[in-house]
Write a protein that holds these residues in place. Structure first.
Motif, PDB file in Angstrom:
ATOM      1  N   SER A  67       0.843  -1.228  -0.158  1.00  0.00           N
ATOM      2  CA  SER A  67      -0.061   0.006  -0.093  1.00  0.00           C
ATOM      3  C   SER A  67       0.890   1.224  -0.034  1.00  0.00           C
ATOM      4  CB  SER A  67      -0.893  -0.040   1.400  1.00  0.00           C
ATOM      5  OG  SER A  67      -2.033  -0.708   1.151  1.00  0.00           O
ATOM      6  N   ILE A  68       1.984   1.263   0.680  1.00  0.00           N
ATOM      7  CA  ILE A  68       2.937   2.374   0.924  1.00  0.00           C
ATOM      8  C   ILE A  68       3.567   2.643  -0.438  1.00  0.00           C
ATOM      9  CG2 ILE A  68       4.920   3.254   1.939  1.00  0.00           C
ATOM     10  CD1 ILE A  68       2.894   3.691   3.737  1.00  0.00           C
ATOM     11  N   ALA A  69       4.007   1.731  -1.006  1.00  0.00           N
ATOM     12  CA  ALA A  69       4.443   1.923  -2.490  1.00  0.00           C
ATOM     13  C   ALA A  69       3.489   2.529  -3.405  1.00  0.00           C
ATOM     14  CB  ALA A  69       4.937   0.588  -3.024  1.00  0.00           C
ATOM     15  N   TYR A  70       2.368   1.876  -3.203  1.00  0.00           N
ATOM     16  CA  TYR A  70       1.094   2.234  -4.329  1.00  0.00           C
ATOM     17  C   TYR A  70       0.865   3.764  -3.971  1.00  0.00           C
ATOM     18  CZ  TYR A  70      -3.637   2.205  -6.426  1.00  0.00           C
ATOM     19  OH  TYR A  70      -4.585   2.619  -7.340  1.00  0.00           O
ATOM     20  N   LEU A  71       0.600   4.220  -2.624  1.00  0.00           N
ATOM     21  CA  LEU A  71       0.226   5.586  -2.024  1.00  0.00           C
ATOM     22  C   LEU A  71       1.362   6.596  -2.560  1.00  0.00           C
ATOM     23  CD1 LEU A  71      -1.231   4.668   1.220  1.00  0.00           C
ATOM     24  CD2 LEU A  71      -2.474   5.595  -0.544  1.00  0.00           C
ATOM     25  N   HIS A  72       2.615   6.130  -2.774  1.00  0.00           N
ATOM     26  CA  HIS A  72       3.595   7.161  -3.078  1.00  0.00           C
ATOM     27  C   HIS A  72       3.551   7.228  -4.606  1.00  0.00           C
ATOM     28  CE1 HIS A  72       6.122   8.255   0.392  1.00  0.00           C
ATOM     29  NE2 HIS A  72       6.228   6.820   0.660  1.00  0.00           N
ATOM     30  N   GLN A  73       3.033   6.339  -5.353  1.00  0.00           N
ATOM     31  CA  GLN A  73       3.048   6.527  -6.713  1.00  0.00           C
ATOM     32  C   GLN A  73       1.692   7.472  -7.106  1.00  0.00           C
ATOM     33  OE1 GLN A  73       3.382   2.408  -8.058  1.00  0.00           O
ATOM     34  NE2 GLN A  73       4.327   3.214 -10.089  1.00  0.00           N
ATOM     35  N   LYS A  74       0.905   7.168  -6.340  1.00  0.00           N
ATOM     36  CA  LYS A  74      -0.610   7.844  -6.665  1.00  0.00           C
ATOM     37  C   LYS A  74      -0.595   9.271  -5.968  1.00  0.00           C
ATOM     38  CE  LYS A  74      -5.687   7.119  -5.856  1.00  0.00           C
ATOM     39  NZ  LYS A  74      -6.701   6.518  -5.555  1.00  0.00           N
TER      40      LYS A  74
END
Length: 261
Positions: A67-74
């Protein structure tokens, strides 16, 4: 961006209904003039999108690395406001020296622990808007005299005004939980300090509810009561019949009993 897979061991159920996410975000009122909001467990940011529309100074915390990786991208604009960590173990005093609010779709398996952590930080947490298992939400918001009313109800209602806002069916999540959900709002009340020893107050509340069927006379036997207080009719009641003020009164009487020994 690859979608994040919900993880059972983290109790993840991702909300998929945008209208419900919007209603939760709109329930964040910024009580006490706070602008900083911490979202717990944002997952893929369904609620985050609507919180960002509210011109809030938003921080996110998630224990799930994916989730953290996804949120950084988003949300590249949030940068260091995306916290990779466990809310239950995190020290927020450095990030939030001033009052802040909390929002989120809480993982059901740790929702009670989240509220005990909120209580530890009650002098700074002015508001909580969250979704959790319906029966836990009802318990927290329940008035005295109700079978749902319990330890968490009393401890939270000592410091917060609590409203049950609306219910949410299982079908709007991926994967659907086996239970219904409820959304509540906690707003910090005017109480700065209880008129009794707060540690003892907690012990009295926990002991009172330790055996719900017993009268307080029986469930509080291990505490020292003065002889004159032992005949007080409040002891003929059960814990669920007492509100916060009555538990404060009980605690004061136990303090007197201790002082008399």
């Amino acid at each position: 961006m690859e979608k994040v897979k919900p993880k059972k061991h983290l109790g993840q159920h991702f909300l998929t209904d945008l209208s419900i996410a919007e209603r939760i975000a709109q329930a964040v009122k910024g009580h006490g003039g706070v602008s900083k909001v911490l979202e717990i467990g944002p997952g893929m940011g369904v609620l985050t999108d609507f919180l960002l529309k509210g011109n809030l100074n938003l921080y996110l915390i998630d224990i799930d690395k994916e989730s953290i990786a996804y949120l950084h991208q988003k949300y590249p604009q949030l940068e260091d406001k995306i916290i990779d960590g466990d809310f239950l173990k995190f020290d927020f005093s450095t990030i939030f020296p001033e009052p802040y609010a909390i929002a989120g779709n809480f993982p059901y398996n740790i929702s009670s622990q989240i509220f005990f952590k909120v209580l530890e930080d009650k002098d700074r947490v002015t508001e909580v808007v969250c979704m959790l298992q319906k029966e836990v939400a009802q318990r927290i918001a329940s008035p005295k005299g109700n079978k749902d009313y319990g330890i968490l109800s009393v401890l939270l209602q000592a410091w917060y005004d609590i409203e049950y806002l609306f219910s949410v069916p299982p079908g709007v999540f991926n994967p659907p939980p086996k239970v219904n959900s409820g959304v509540i709002r906690l707003t910090r009340n005017q109480t700065q300090k209880l008129d009794c020893d707060e540690k003892l107050f907690k012990q009295v509340v926990k002991a009172g509810f330790g055996n719900r069927r017993k009268t307080l006379r029986n469930s509080l036997k291990s505490f020292q009561l003065t002889e004159e207080f032992k005949s007080n009719p409040i002891l003929d009641k059960r814990a669920e019949q007492l509100d916060v003020a009555e538990f404060v009164f009980l605690t004061q009487q136990i303090e007197k009993g201790r002082g008399a020994h």
